[in-house]
Scaffold this motif. Structure first.
Motif, PDB file in Angstrom:
ATOM      1  N   PHE A 245       0.855  -1.177   0.000  1.00 18.06           N
ATOM      2  CA  PHE A 245       0.000   0.000   0.000  1.00 18.06           C
ATOM      3  C   PHE A 245       0.897   1.234   0.000  1.00 18.06           C
ATOM      4  O   PHE A 245       1.761   1.378   0.865  1.00 18.06           O
ATOM      5  N   ASP A 292       5.582   0.095   4.237  1.00 16.24           N
ATOM      6  CA  ASP A 292       4.626  -0.552   5.130  1.00 16.24           C
ATOM      7  C   ASP A 292       4.554   0.168   6.474  1.00 16.24           C
ATOM      8  O   ASP A 292       3.475   0.321   7.049  1.00 16.24           O
ATOM      9  N   SER A 295       2.667   3.544   5.862  1.00 11.86           N
ATOM     10  CA  SER A 295       1.244   3.289   5.598  1.00 11.86           C
ATOM     11  C   SER A 295       0.487   2.987   6.877  1.00 11.86           C
ATOM     12  O   SER A 295      -0.614   3.505   7.113  1.00 11.86           O
ATOM     13  N   ARG A 296       1.059   2.131   7.735  1.00  5.37           N
ATOM     14  CA  ARG A 296       0.365   1.786   8.980  1.00  5.37           C
ATOM     15  C   ARG A 296       0.300   2.981   9.930  1.00  5.37           C
ATOM     16  O   ARG A 296      -0.693   3.162  10.652  1.00  5.37           O
ATOM     17  N   TRP A 299      -2.467   5.128   8.615  1.00  5.91           N
ATOM     18  CA  TRP A 299      -3.737   4.446   8.862  1.00  5.91           C
ATOM     19  C   TRP A 299      -4.186   4.640  10.316  1.00  5.91           C
ATOM     20  O   TRP A 299      -5.362   4.907  10.591  1.00  5.91           O
ATOM     21  N   PRO A 346      -3.299   5.904   2.560  1.00  2.92           N
ATOM     22  CA  PRO A 346      -2.759   4.767   1.807  1.00  2.92           C
ATOM     23  C   PRO A 346      -3.729   4.282   0.726  1.00  2.92           C
ATOM     24  O   PRO A 346      -4.938   4.465   0.825  1.00  2.92           O
ATOM     25  N   ILE A 451      -4.718  -3.141   4.851  1.00  4.55           N
ATOM     26  CA  ILE A 451      -3.498  -2.753   5.549  1.00  4.55           C
ATOM     27  C   ILE A 451      -3.345  -3.482   6.876  1.00  4.55           C
ATOM     28  O   ILE A 451      -2.247  -3.912   7.247  1.00  4.55           O
ATOM     29  N   ALA A 506       4.507  -5.948   4.155  1.00  3.95           N
ATOM     30  CA  ALA A 506       3.183  -5.429   3.829  1.00  3.95           C
ATOM     31  C   ALA A 506       2.038  -6.268   4.399  1.00  3.95           C
ATOM     32  O   ALA A 506       0.887  -5.843   4.361  1.00  3.95           O
TER      33      ALA A 506
END
Length: 537
Positions: A245, A292, A295-296, A299, A346, A451, A506
């Motif tokens: 993502f 990764d 992105s997290r 999120w 993301p 995710i 990921a």
């Protein structure tokens, strides 16, 4: 819809027009076109592409292409960064080929006419991106690198009179009685008919499957058709649980998930939350951590408010010069990035998994090769290093061309086509509403296979996917064929994600939040398998 079928729809060889070529390439992105150029002097090459020749993920690549050509850089440094980003799952042999062969292939790309950006000394301008230890990312027209590379390759292909057939949709791969790949069943969208193309060697360069997700940076063509067709033909799929993502896609209601390049953060842009706090401050490498990780982090912040990317640290003049495409697109949706932060989040971006190959693009099916995003030789591990995707397509298209030159066989005759899995004639009713089914699938994958994953969500996703499958059987319409492929691949992704009880790259499981050495291995799935098999790295 039955996953065990060898073919997606019924067809009969005595009703088809049959065409022949020595090397058949499916896909017109960087991998497919570069392979065609490398093979063209020696063989009769035909490229079949799903839509127009420029319609691929390559065209949409912004940030650039990573290559060890800068002073102070080396293939060893590039290799090390690739290994480190891949979360312990990188094929080291493939990574070394990528890093060592990359400079040669990119140099040839320049010789073919690609115009990368230069600095004030008229030398190549190398950018920094996430998880890189050196400035090694070449770019073109600021943020239009993919478009410039695609433009160059298209011009070369056209100048060499390589046969390119646009609006040809891959339906399935066909095999001969020896179980060798010998051709493809395709739908000629212009003439509205099925055709059979036979070849000595077939190269899959059909791209990824980002359209399985509600939010994606991928174009509409990225529905995993080549991966699903290879699976039905008996090819092994590897690492399908690893979907990358991209951390920063445009998040404005009514706007597409437009990619905002990693290079923006490489130039100094920072991420801020709804409270105007820089939340990456205490994370190693900050905004340039692996994708990764970023992105997290985004999120998590999005659960309580909007996340923004702030360009103010770069400066107005530099933004307009370095990122003209991003600037223009954001303006179209009411955000001037030179004076205000832009909402980001993301989006599904790149499949690290795909058709399992060796370092020369060979699959487990003789005469069938794969390169680019549809292929998986383990070079990206569990988390691709930024801007290694274009280089991957370039380098392994080159290794395939070398291997085919040494091993090409003969074209099979139509009478040799395997017939034991043909589907019998039957009346097919109109399926359920395709648009609605597709929307449900994309929502399902975003919410349950995205995710952050867990056992309960994945089991629920599997049950819901099975219900979607029961609602329709595809007919010979592209929208239905695409959905059939997406449903097939959805089951495979969920199976692989369920069985990997750890978090790595990921693939993040909230119920197994740590990486486990016991899972430092590649997942492999083949048609007919009830469980995932594993192979060591």
């Amino acid at each position: 819809m039955k996953d065990e079928n060898h073919y997606l729809i019924p067809w009969y060889k005595d009703k088809l027009d049959v065409y022949h070529t020595e090397v058949l390439i499916l896909g017109s992105g960087i991998a497919g076109l570069y392979a065609a150029i490398k093979l063209n002097p020696k063989f009769d090459v035909t490229v079949l592409t799903k839509m127009e020749i420029m319609a691929s993920n390559t065209e949409h690549a912004q940030g650039g292409i990573a290559v060890a050509l800068n002073n102070g850089d080396s293939p060893q440094f590039h290799y090390d960064d690739t290994i480190n980003a891949g979360a312990g799952l990188v094929n080291k042999k493939a990574a070394m080929i990528l890093a060592e062969k990359g400079p040669e292939c990119v140099t040839e790309l320049i010789q073919l006419g690609t115009k990368f950006d230069t600095n004030c000394q008229n030398q190549l301008d190398f950018a920094m991106e996430g998880a890189h230890g050196k400035h090694r990312v070449l770019h073109a027209q600021g943020d239009a690198t993919g478009w410039e590379i695609e433009r160059t390759l298209v011009e070369v292909v056209q100048s060499q009179n390589i046969s390119v057939k646009e609006n040809y949709y891959l339906v399935d791969i066909v095999k001969n009685q020896k179980q060798e790949a010998c051709g493809t069943l395709v739908y000629n969208h212009v003439d509205k008919k099925l055709e059979l193309w036979l070849a000595k060697a077939i190269i899959m360069a059909t791209g990824g499957l980002g359209q399985m997700y509600k939010y994606t940076t991928n174009p509409s063509v990225a529905t995993g058709d080549g991966i699903a067709a290879a699976y039905r033909a008996g090819a092994e799929l590897m690492d399908m649980e690893f979907m990358q993502f991209h951390p920063t896609a445009l998040q404005i209601p009514g706007a597409p998930s437009f990619l905002i390049s990693e290079a923006v953060r490489g130039e100094g842009a920072i991420l801020i939350n709804a409270c105007n706090e820089r939340f990456m401050e205490n994370i190693p490498r900050k905004e340039l951590a692996p994708r990764d990780v970023v992105s997290r982090a985004i999120w998590e912040q999005m659960q309580t408010g909007t996340v923004f990317l702030d360009f103010s640290t770069i400066g107005k003049t530099r933004v307009e010069q370095r990122f003209p495409g991003i600037h223009k697109t954001c303006l179209e949706y009411g955000v001037d990035i030179t004076s205000e932060p832009v909402p980001v989040g993301p989006a599904a971006h790149y499949l690290m998994g795909g058709i399992r190959t060796d370092e020369y693009g060979q699959t487990n099916i003789p005469n069938l090769y794969a390169c680019g995003e549809c292929a998986c030789n383990g070079v990206h591990g569990a988390n691709r290093l930024a801007s290694n995707s274009l280089l991957d397509g370039l380098v392994f298209a080159a290794t395939i061309s070398e291997h085919i030159t040494a091993k090409i066989t003969e074209i099979s005759h139509i009478d040799d086509i395997q017939t034991d899995h043909f589907i019998t004639d039957k009346e097919q009713a109109s399926p359920a509403d395709i648009e609605s089914l597709r929307k449900d699938l994309k929502e399902l994958f975003w919410n349950k296979v995205g995710i952050i994953r867990d056992n309960a969500g994945l089991i629920e996703a599997r049950a819901m996917l099975n219900m979607l499958k029961e609602k329709f059987e595809p007919r010979c319409y592209i929208e239905e064929l695409e959905l059939g492929n997406m449903l097939t691949l959805g089951s495979i992704i969920i199976m692989a994600a369920l069985e990997r009880e750890e978090s790595r790259g990921a693939h993040f499981r909230r119920d197994y939040p740590k990486a486990d050495e016991c899972w430092q291995k590649h997942s492999v799935i083949k048609r007919g398998d009830k469980h995932v098999c594993y192979v060591s790295i």
